[in-house]
Motif scaffolding. Structure first.
Motif, PDB file in Angstrom:
ATOM      1  N   PRO A   1      31.120 -17.767   3.889  1.00 17.90           N
ATOM      2  CA  PRO A   1      30.896 -16.768   2.950  1.00 17.90           C
ATOM      3  C   PRO A   1      29.817 -17.269   2.225  1.00 17.90           C
ATOM      4  O   PRO A   1      29.763 -18.392   1.949  1.00 17.90           O
ATOM      5  CB  PRO A   1      32.121 -16.396   2.345  1.00 17.90           C
ATOM      6  CG  PRO A   1      32.896 -17.837   2.342  1.00 17.90           C
ATOM      7  CD  PRO A   1      32.535 -18.398   3.597  1.00 17.90           C
ATOM      8  N   MET A   2      29.418 -16.386   1.192  1.00 14.77           N
ATOM      9  CA  MET A   2      28.381 -16.893  -0.066  1.00 14.77           C
ATOM     10  C   MET A   2      29.156 -17.056  -0.706  1.00 14.77           C
ATOM     11  O   MET A   2      30.223 -16.333  -1.375  1.00 14.77           O
ATOM     12  CB  MET A   2      27.276 -15.797  -0.288  1.00 14.77           C
ATOM     13  CG  MET A   2      26.440 -16.252  -1.545  1.00 14.77           C
ATOM     14  SD  MET A   2      25.260 -14.653  -1.986  1.00 14.77           S
ATOM     15  CE  MET A   2      24.698 -14.346  -0.579  1.00 14.77           C
ATOM     16  N   VAL A   3      29.169 -18.439  -1.506  1.00  8.40           N
ATOM     17  CA  VAL A   3      30.273 -18.992  -2.393  1.00  8.40           C
ATOM     18  C   VAL A   3      29.326 -18.995  -3.902  1.00  8.40           C
ATOM     19  O   VAL A   3      28.480 -19.768  -3.774  1.00  8.40           O
ATOM     20  CB  VAL A   3      30.681 -20.284  -2.301  1.00  8.40           C
ATOM     21  CG1 VAL A   3      31.717 -20.799  -3.566  1.00  8.40           C
ATOM     22  CG2 VAL A   3      31.553 -20.292  -0.953  1.00  8.40           C
ATOM     23  N   ILE A   4      29.713 -18.040  -4.756  1.00 16.78           N
ATOM     24  CA  ILE A   4      28.911 -18.108  -6.032  1.00 16.78           C
ATOM     25  C   ILE A   4      29.999 -18.667  -7.185  1.00 16.78           C
ATOM     26  O   ILE A   4      30.917 -18.151  -7.836  1.00 16.78           O
ATOM     27  CB  ILE A   4      28.354 -16.864  -6.602  1.00 16.78           C
ATOM     28  CG1 ILE A   4      27.752 -16.154  -5.417  1.00 16.78           C
ATOM     29  CG2 ILE A   4      27.997 -16.834  -7.719  1.00 16.78           C
ATOM     30  CD1 ILE A   4      27.258 -14.760  -5.591  1.00 16.78           C
ATOM     31  N   PRO A   5      29.885 -19.962  -7.786  1.00 20.80           N
ATOM     32  CA  PRO A   5      30.598 -20.464  -8.617  1.00 20.80           C
ATOM     33  C   PRO A   5      30.104 -19.995 -10.092  1.00 20.80           C
ATOM     34  O   PRO A   5      28.777 -20.062 -10.172  1.00 20.80           O
ATOM     35  CB  PRO A   5      30.671 -21.955  -8.705  1.00 20.80           C
ATOM     36  CG  PRO A   5      29.508 -22.227  -7.870  1.00 20.80           C
ATOM     37  CD  PRO A   5      28.837 -21.013  -7.249  1.00 20.80           C
ATOM     38  N   VAL A   6      31.171 -19.677 -11.082  1.00 22.95           N
ATOM     39  CA  VAL A   6      30.552 -19.159 -12.362  1.00 22.95           C
ATOM     40  C   VAL A   6      31.379 -20.053 -13.117  1.00 22.95           C
ATOM     41  O   VAL A   6      32.614 -20.031 -13.329  1.00 22.95           O
ATOM     42  CB  VAL A   6      30.882 -17.727 -12.589  1.00 22.95           C
ATOM     43  CG1 VAL A   6      30.327 -17.348 -13.999  1.00 22.95           C
ATOM     44  CG2 VAL A   6      30.153 -16.945 -11.739  1.00 22.95           C
ATOM     45  N   LEU A   7      30.774 -20.962 -14.127  1.00 24.33           N
ATOM     46  CA  LEU A   7      31.511 -21.723 -15.079  1.00 24.33           C
ATOM     47  C   LEU A   7      30.974 -21.246 -16.465  1.00 24.33           C
ATOM     48  O   LEU A   7      29.966 -21.403 -16.774  1.00 24.33           O
ATOM     49  CB  LEU A   7      31.237 -23.280 -14.914  1.00 24.33           C
ATOM     50  CG  LEU A   7      31.234 -23.946 -13.233  1.00 24.33           C
ATOM     51  CD1 LEU A   7      30.847 -25.457 -13.352  1.00 24.33           C
ATOM     52  CD2 LEU A   7      32.780 -23.861 -13.020  1.00 24.33           C
TER      53      LEU A   7
END
Length: 92
Positions: free
Chosen positions: A83-89
């Motif tokens: 999957p496309m993994v998008i981290p938001v910190l």
């Protein structure tokens, strides 16, 4: 797509609460709670390890890249899907 949302304490580099994981079009969420809980633990460990490498300030780009790589590897090993993994910190 898998979106990982984590709130980081800027002073300590620790997570303020458990990371949120939003998955769309990847796995059926109700049947994959164990998988998502394991991914949550990987996010927590990766963020805290990356933030505690002696940095005076948290380099969010480095941490995001590290989280994306670790969670992406784990999800591929478990599901054979990428999957496309998008981290938001979020720094507080």
């Amino acid at each position: 797509i898998v979106v990982l949302v984590a709130t980081v304490d800027m002073r300590t580099g620790k997570l303020m609460k458990s990371p949120d994981i939003i998955a769309r079009g990847f796995v059926y969420v109700r049947e994959s709670q164990d998988l998502l809980n394991q991914a949550r633990l990987i996010v927590k460990k990766t963020v805290e390890d990356a933030c505690n490498k002696g940095m005076k300030t948290v380099n969010f780009e480095y941490v995001k890249e590290d989280v994306r790589d670790e969670v992406g590897k784990f999800l591929f090993q478990e599901t054979q899907k990428q999957p496309m993994v998008i981290p938001v910190l979020l720094g507080i």
